[in-house]
Structure formats: C-alpha cells, structure tokens
Design a protein around this motif. Structure first.
Motif, PDB file in Angstrom:
ATOM      1  N   UNK A   1     -11.736 129.561 -47.162  1.00 58.84           N
ATOM      2  CA  UNK A   1     -11.364 128.891 -48.135  1.00 58.84           C
ATOM      3  C   UNK A   1      -9.963 128.422 -47.438  1.00 58.84           C
ATOM      4  N   UNK A   2      -8.945 127.852 -48.565  1.00 60.31           N
ATOM      5  CA  UNK A   2      -7.449 127.372 -48.300  1.00 60.31           C
ATOM      6  C   UNK A   2      -6.521 128.821 -47.961  1.00 60.31           C
ATOM      7  N   UNK A   3      -6.228 128.714 -47.023  1.00 55.22           N
ATOM      8  CA  UNK A   3      -4.680 129.515 -46.980  1.00 55.22           C
ATOM      9  C   UNK A   3      -3.539 129.447 -46.750  1.00 55.22           C
ATOM     10  N   UNK A   4      -2.354 129.380 -46.920  1.00 53.87           N
ATOM     11  CA  UNK A   4      -1.405 128.414 -46.896  1.00 53.87           C
ATOM     12  C   UNK A   4      -0.244 129.574 -46.356  1.00 53.87           C
ATOM     13  N   UNK A   5       0.876 128.654 -45.327  1.00 55.57           N
ATOM     14  CA  UNK A   5       1.623 129.275 -45.512  1.00 55.57           C
ATOM     15  C   UNK A   5       3.313 128.993 -45.322  1.00 55.57           C
ATOM     16  N   UNK A   6       3.992 129.511 -46.386  1.00 54.72           N
ATOM     17  CA  UNK A   6       5.156 128.915 -47.181  1.00 54.72           C
ATOM     18  C   UNK A   6       5.788 128.299 -45.434  1.00 54.72           C
ATOM     19  N   UNK A   7       7.087 127.424 -45.447  1.00 47.29           N
ATOM     20  CA  UNK A   7       7.430 126.593 -44.646  1.00 47.29           C
ATOM     21  C   UNK A   7       8.803 128.348 -44.419  1.00 47.29           C
ATOM     22  N   UNK A   8       9.213 128.096 -42.764  1.00 51.45           N
ATOM     23  CA  UNK A   8      10.559 128.594 -42.487  1.00 51.45           C
ATOM     24  C   UNK A   8      11.501 127.752 -41.676  1.00 51.45           C
ATOM     25  N   UNK A   9      12.833 127.624 -42.275  1.00 52.76           N
ATOM     26  CA  UNK A   9      14.079 126.772 -41.147  1.00 52.76           C
ATOM     27  C   UNK A   9      13.757 126.475 -40.275  1.00 52.76           C
ATOM     28  N   UNK A  10      13.553 125.664 -39.601  1.00 49.69           N
ATOM     29  CA  UNK A  10      12.764 124.839 -37.855  1.00 49.69           C
ATOM     30  C   UNK A  10      12.112 125.657 -37.843  1.00 49.69           C
ATOM     31  N   UNK A  11      10.677 125.586 -38.712  1.00 49.11           N
ATOM     32  CA  UNK A  11       9.312 125.121 -37.819  1.00 49.11           C
ATOM     33  C   UNK A  11       9.161 124.214 -37.612  1.00 49.11           C
ATOM     34  N   UNK A  12       8.088 124.365 -36.598  1.00 49.84           N
ATOM     35  CA  UNK A  12       7.455 122.734 -36.015  1.00 49.84           C
ATOM     36  C   UNK A  12       5.817 122.847 -36.547  1.00 49.84           C
ATOM     37  N   UNK A  13       6.523 121.886 -36.256  1.00 46.52           N
ATOM     38  CA  UNK A  13       4.330 121.853 -36.329  1.00 46.52           C
ATOM     39  C   UNK A  13       4.449 120.005 -35.511  1.00 46.52           C
ATOM     40  N   UNK A  14       3.453 119.686 -34.878  1.00 44.26           N
ATOM     41  CA  UNK A  14       2.488 119.085 -34.411  1.00 44.26           C
ATOM     42  C   UNK A  14       2.042 117.929 -35.257  1.00 44.26           C
ATOM     43  N   UNK A  15       1.946 116.764 -35.561  1.00 40.34           N
ATOM     44  CA  UNK A  15       1.684 116.290 -36.553  1.00 40.34           C
ATOM     45  C   UNK A  15       0.643 115.220 -35.309  1.00 40.34           C
ATOM     46  N   UNK A  16      -0.387 115.579 -35.447  1.00 36.71           N
ATOM     47  CA  UNK A  16      -1.825 114.831 -34.665  1.00 36.71           C
ATOM     48  C   UNK A  16      -1.439 113.278 -35.885  1.00 36.71           C
TER      49      UNK A  16
ATOM     50  N   UNK B   1       1.017 111.051 -36.294  1.00 40.66           N
ATOM     51  CA  UNK B   1       1.939 110.475 -36.323  1.00 40.66           C
ATOM     52  C   UNK B   1       2.133 110.601 -34.244  1.00 40.66           C
ATOM     53  N   UNK B   2       1.906 111.477 -33.800  1.00 37.05           N
ATOM     54  CA  UNK B   2       2.217 111.812 -32.626  1.00 37.05           C
ATOM     55  C   UNK B   2       3.083 112.037 -32.070  1.00 37.05           C
ATOM     56  N   UNK B   3       4.121 113.446 -32.910  1.00 34.55           N
ATOM     57  CA  UNK B   3       4.903 113.867 -32.804  1.00 34.55           C
ATOM     58  C   UNK B   3       4.994 115.191 -33.241  1.00 34.55           C
ATOM     59  N   UNK B   4       6.051 115.891 -33.389  1.00 33.71           N
ATOM     60  CA  UNK B   4       6.666 116.762 -33.786  1.00 33.71           C
ATOM     61  C   UNK B   4       7.427 116.559 -35.590  1.00 33.71           C
ATOM     62  N   UNK B   5       6.907 117.364 -36.608  1.00 30.98           N
ATOM     63  CA  UNK B   5       7.670 117.313 -37.582  1.00 30.98           C
ATOM     64  C   UNK B   5       8.650 118.690 -37.978  1.00 30.98           C
ATOM     65  N   UNK B   6       9.957 118.871 -38.843  1.00 40.25           N
ATOM     66  CA  UNK B   6      10.339 119.889 -38.251  1.00 40.25           C
ATOM     67  C   UNK B   6      10.691 119.873 -39.825  1.00 40.25           C
TER      68      UNK B   6
END
Length: 165
Positions: free
Chosen positions: A80-95, A97-102
C-alpha cells in the motif's frame, strides 16, 4: 529508541519477534527515499493505477488515501501507500517536469537551482550578479551599429540576471 531520528526508519529491538517485518518496513522506506524520483509534484489525487515503486509529491489539498499528507513523498508499495515527510533541502527528480524539485522553506520548488556560481570544466562561467551598466549615450562620433549591438548585449545580460537593470 525504536526508530531513526532523521527518517523514522524502524529499528530492531532486542528479543523482538518477527524482526523481518521491521527490517522490511525500513527497506521499503529507504527504497522510497534513496535517489528519489517522482512521477509528478503537487498532485492531490492518488492515482488509481500506481505501480509498486512509483512515487509522487503530494499537493497542498490531498484527497482519498493521501488525506493529511500535504507535501509528503507518497510511494506505492506491494503493501500500500507509504509516506515520508520532506526535510529541508530534500531533492527529488520530477519526471513530469524533467527537472529537480527541492523542498525549501516548507514548500516544494520545481526547476529552481540555487548556488553561488556556475563552474563548467573547472572554469567559472557565471557568478554573482554585477551592478547595473548604463546604456551608451552621447560621444563625439555616433556609431549606430556598435551602439545597437552593445544595447543587445546589455539587454541579454540583464535578461539573464548577470547585471542589474
């Protein structure tokens, strides 16, 4: 202490039965967080056809299974769904948008890169913005072509933020 301080990964307890459940939960969360990439940022409705391993950044007004998880990283797993609260400065790649989200200052920002300078091949090519440069005026000999080109250069540098307006 039953979980890690940063990502709340469950820790094994001495004499704990079914240690594999705690260990597997920690691995599922690590899989979600390590080198994170997401299908999209700021999505409010959970997808009906999510595949295991797919992740999203939950939007500001989540519904359904994502209710109460605004801004979190949501990953679909076999359990099922798992969630993680973001931390300051965390980055992910957004497929999408084709760029990084911070994640910065409590919000996700897509496509913004912050830094003090840009270095390519060991050479600094862009640094901090410089003060404004006045456009050419006057002089004893007016050269219209040179003045037009200089205006174009100054306009381009201002548009790129290299010099102030």
């Amino acid at each position: 202490m039953s979980e890690t301080s940063r990502w709340a990964l469950p820790l094994l307890e001495v004499g704990q039965a079914q240690k594999e459940m705690t260990h597997n939960e920690a691995l599922a969360r690590l899989d979600l967080l390590t080198q994170a990439n997401v299908v999209a940022v700021a999505q409010n409705v959970p997808p009906a056809d999510a595949a295991p391993g797919q992740c999203w950044v939950v939007g500001a007004a989540p519904t359904g299974a994502w209710s109460g998880q605004a801004g979190a990283l949501a990953g679909w797993t076999a359990g099922g769904w798992r969630f993680a609260a973001p931390r300051e400065g965390m980055q992910v790649w957004s497929m999408a948008d084709g760029c990084i989200a911070t994640h910065a200052d409590g919000a996700w920002r897509t496509g913004r890169i912050a830094g003090a300078e840009l270095v390519i091949g060991g050479v600094r090519v862009v640094g901090a913005q410089r003060p404004a440069i006045a456009a050419p005026t006057g002089g004893t000999v007016v050269d219209g072509e040179v003045r037009a080109v200089l205006d174009q250069v100054l306009t381009a540098m201002r548009a790129h933020g290299l010099i102030a307006n």
